[in-house]
Design a protein around this motif. Structure first.
Motif, PDB file in Angstrom:
ATOM      1  N   SER A  83       3.749  12.393   4.618  1.00 44.82           N
ATOM      2  CA  SER A  83       2.397  12.576   5.165  1.00 44.82           C
ATOM      3  C   SER A  83       1.871  13.960   4.791  1.00 44.82           C
ATOM      4  CB  SER A  83       2.391  12.384   6.680  1.00 44.82           C
ATOM      5  OG  SER A  83       3.321  13.242   7.301  1.00 44.82           O
ATOM      6  N   SER A  84       0.532  14.098   4.840  1.00 43.73           N
ATOM      7  CA  SER A  84      -0.146  15.277   4.298  1.00 43.73           C
ATOM      8  C   SER A  84       0.452  15.610   2.933  1.00 43.73           C
ATOM      9  CB  SER A  84      -0.070  16.489   5.226  1.00 43.73           C
ATOM     10  OG  SER A  84      -1.007  17.450   4.785  1.00 43.73           O
ATOM     11  N   ALA A  85       0.496  14.599   2.090  1.00 41.76           N
ATOM     12  CA  ALA A  85       1.211  14.710   0.818  1.00 41.76           C
ATOM     13  C   ALA A  85       0.518  15.622  -0.178  1.00 41.76           C
ATOM     14  CB  ALA A  85       1.385  13.313   0.211  1.00 41.76           C
ATOM     15  N   ALA A  86      -0.787  15.872  -0.003  1.00 42.90           N
ATOM     16  CA  ALA A  86      -1.483  16.750  -0.943  1.00 42.90           C
ATOM     17  C   ALA A  86      -1.449  18.209  -0.510  1.00 42.90           C
ATOM     18  CB  ALA A  86      -2.931  16.291  -1.121  1.00 42.90           C
ATOM     19  N   ILE A 106       0.813   9.965   1.677  1.00 41.23           N
ATOM     20  CA  ILE A 106      -0.316   9.671   2.566  1.00 41.23           C
ATOM     21  C   ILE A 106      -1.229  10.893   2.578  1.00 41.23           C
ATOM     22  CG2 ILE A 106      -1.016   9.034   4.904  1.00 41.23           C
ATOM     23  CD1 ILE A 106       1.954   8.183   5.373  1.00 41.23           C
ATOM     24  N   ALA A 107      -2.518  10.673   2.377  1.00 42.45           N
ATOM     25  CA  ALA A 107      -3.500  11.770   2.431  1.00 42.45           C
ATOM     26  C   ALA A 107      -4.845  11.137   2.751  1.00 42.45           C
ATOM     27  CB  ALA A 107      -3.535  12.516   1.100  1.00 42.45           C
ATOM     28  N   ASP A 162      -4.359   5.957   1.789  1.00 41.98           N
ATOM     29  CA  ASP A 162      -5.471   6.722   2.368  1.00 41.98           C
ATOM     30  C   ASP A 162      -5.440   6.533   3.880  1.00 41.98           C
ATOM     31  OD1 ASP A 162      -7.773   8.093   2.892  1.00 41.98           O
ATOM     32  OD2 ASP A 162      -9.048   6.902   1.563  1.00 41.98           O
ATOM     33  N   ARG A 163      -5.299   7.638   4.622  1.00 44.60           N
ATOM     34  CA  ARG A 163      -5.249   7.495   6.086  1.00 44.60           C
ATOM     35  C   ARG A 163      -6.654   7.513   6.695  1.00 44.60           C
ATOM     36  NH1 ARG A 163      -6.137  11.946   9.363  1.00 44.60           N
ATOM     37  NH2 ARG A 163      -6.371  13.886   8.229  1.00 44.60           N
ATOM     38  N   ALA A 164      -7.665   7.884   5.885  1.00 43.56           N
ATOM     39  CA  ALA A 164      -9.016   8.028   6.425  1.00 43.56           C
ATOM     40  C   ALA A 164      -9.539   6.681   6.923  1.00 43.56           C
ATOM     41  CB  ALA A 164      -9.944   8.570   5.349  1.00 43.56           C
ATOM     42  N   GLY A 165     -10.149   6.707   8.098  1.00 43.36           N
ATOM     43  CA  GLY A 165     -10.810   5.514   8.625  1.00 43.36           C
ATOM     44  C   GLY A 165      -9.881   4.523   9.305  1.00 43.36           C
ATOM     45  N   LEU A 194      -2.675   1.840  10.198  1.00 40.18           N
ATOM     46  CA  LEU A 194      -1.954   2.716   9.271  1.00 40.18           C
ATOM     47  C   LEU A 194      -0.674   2.039   8.782  1.00 40.18           C
ATOM     48  CD1 LEU A 194      -2.397   6.017  11.304  1.00 40.18           C
ATOM     49  CD2 LEU A 194      -3.295   5.634   8.989  1.00 40.18           C
ATOM     50  N   ALA A 195       0.003   1.353   9.696  1.00 43.16           N
ATOM     51  CA  ALA A 195       1.260   0.673   9.320  1.00 43.16           C
ATOM     52  C   ALA A 195       0.990  -0.391   8.263  1.00 43.16           C
ATOM     53  CB  ALA A 195       1.901   0.058  10.563  1.00 43.16           C
ATOM     54  N   ALA A 196      -0.128  -1.098   8.395  1.00 41.83           N
ATOM     55  CA  ALA A 196      -0.447  -2.150   7.409  1.00 41.83           C
ATOM     56  C   ALA A 196      -0.720  -1.524   6.041  1.00 41.83           C
ATOM     57  CB  ALA A 196      -1.662  -2.943   7.891  1.00 41.83           C
TER      58      ALA A 196
END
Ligand SMILES: NC(=O)c1ccc[n+]([C@@H]2O[C@H](COP(=O)([O-])OP(=O)(O)OC[C@H]3O[C@@H](n4cnc5c(N)ncnc54)[C@H](OP(=O)(O)O)[C@@H]3O)[C@@H](O)[C@H]2O)c1
Length: 371
Positions: free
Chosen positions: A184-187, A208-209, A229-232, A239-241
């Motif tokens: 997570s926060s991969a960037a 994930i970013a 993409d975690r946005a939205g 998120l799991a899907a």
């Protein structure tokens, strides 16, 4: 705000022969007294920090005591991990007091030395914080090689964030070739370093970013195998899907920089005997401890025999040189990429930190104070 890469080199200095205490630099002819501006904690932030939580203070540094060096800071940094300390909370580091200089790793140039182990003109990295000049002992100072491919990286991926990625992935996480690693926060500097090292170790890496720019950089520059993409995404199930679509066979190791619902989404996708490295919990840093999300999937630890382990990078301090030597080699041969977000001037640091805590910065958050 601009994004640049730095190639500063150590500046030559004129040293007065026979007098280690008296050093003249070409830049300013610094003598005993030194004016320096510092950014201090003015009040404890309530929730999301704002620039008014900080104040710039002018100080005059005293004569340099024996055993210490005076450093002119070249790059100072904004770090999400500082947030808890601003509320006076101790974690592995103590809470900060009002009026204290804001902390953070940095890189600078020694302008005067009364420590026989260091010479004026050498570049060093260390925990100098948000200050133009500091006077420190040699303890914890790391010498920057004169031929380094990047000076600013010594406040970035060759310092605390990169070291966290390196040791968190290899040692705490014990990643193995063939495994699927989710980050997570991969960037960010920690996540991007961990992910690229996992790729070098032969893992399949999913980052994930949020946002198209970061996701494209992860795929096209950092070489991640897949991105999420975690946005939205409204819930942990959403998120799991998304993670399941990128990792249909499940995840062996989750490197967590974020916490919150994302942690639960990752747990849902872990395989039997999966592992979690807790590097950071940025989604909870602005929240009072009693209101933090934590995890609601503890039952999965039983059914899937999971393990979760916390990481403190300073536990690996005696191996930092091993990591920077390896990472410098990978930077040189193009296998380890990094992104920097650089602003100019000490006074830009509070706004930079606040933007970082809102998730608005892409890359290592640096302020250039001198060159
Ligand atoms: N354990 C240790 O020894 C150690 C040492 C250093 C750092 N750390 C931790 O490592 C983590 C990463 O640090 P870093 O320096 O590389 O910073 P970073 O990843 O650049 O942190 C900022 C990023 O976090 C992401 N984020 C996800 N959820 C967020 C939320 N609710 N609010 C704000 N941001 C959110 C955002 O990226 P996206 O929008 O792309 O998700 C944001 O751009 C931090 O948690 C830090 O505390 C741990």
């Amino acid at each position: 705000m601009s994004v640049i890469h730095s190639t500063l080199a150590a500046k030559p200095v004129q040293v007065l022969v026979g007098s280690r205490d008296q050093v003249v630099t070409p830049a300013t002819m610094r003598t005993a007294m030194q004016n320096s501006r510092h950014v201090v904690l003015a009040r404890q932030p309530q929730g999301q920090p704002v620039p008014a939580d900080f104040a710039v203070q002018a100080r005059t540094l005293p004569d340099l005591p024996a055993g210490r060096v005076r450093v002119e800071v070249l790059y100072a940094t904004a770090n999400p991990g500082s947030r808890n300390r601003l509320s006076g909370q101790a974690s592995y580091a103590r809470g900060m007091a009002l009026g204290e200089t804001m902390e953070g790793p940095a890189v600078g140039r020694i302008v005067q030395s009364r420590n026989p182990d260091f010479q004026a003109g050498e570049l060093v990295s260390g925990p100098f914080g948000w200050a133009e000049h500091v006077q420190v002992s040699g303890r914890g100072l790391r010498r920057v090689p004169a031929d380094t491919p990047s000076v600013s990286a010594w406040a970035g991926i060759l310092s605390i964030p990169g070291l966290t990625g390196y040791f968190g992935l290899r040692d705490t996480g014990a990643a193995k070739a063939g495994e699927t690693v989710l980050i997570s926060s991969a960037a960010g500097p920690v996540g991007a370093t961990a992910g690229q090292i996992a790729r070098l170790m032969g893992c399949r890496v999913i980052g994930i970013a949020s946002g198209a720019q970061k996701l494209r950089w992860l795929r096209e520059v950092a070489g991640f195998d897949a991105v999420v993409d975690r946005a939205g995404a409204a819930t942990a199930d959403d998120l799991a899907a998304r993670i399941a679509a990128a990792a249909p066979d499940g995840v062996d190791l989750y490197f967590d920089n974020v916490g919150g619902p994302l942690l639960d989404a990752a747990i849902a996708n872990l395989r039997l005997k999966g592992r979690i490295v807790i590097s950071g919990q940025i989604s909870d840093y602005n929240t009072a401890p009693e209101q933090r999300y934590g995890t609601r999937r503890v039952d999965s630890f039983i059914s899937k025999r999971l393990r979760m382990e916390g990481l403190v990078v300073f536990d690996f301090a005696d191996r930092f040189d091993e990591a920077t030597t390896a990472m410098t080699g990978w930077i040189r041969d193009g296998r380890l990429k990094f992104k920097e977000h650089i602003v100019d001037g000490l006074e830009a640091l509070p706004a930079l930190f606040c933007a970082q805590m809102r998730g608005e910065i892409f890359g290592r958050a640096l302020a250039r104070l001198a060159s």
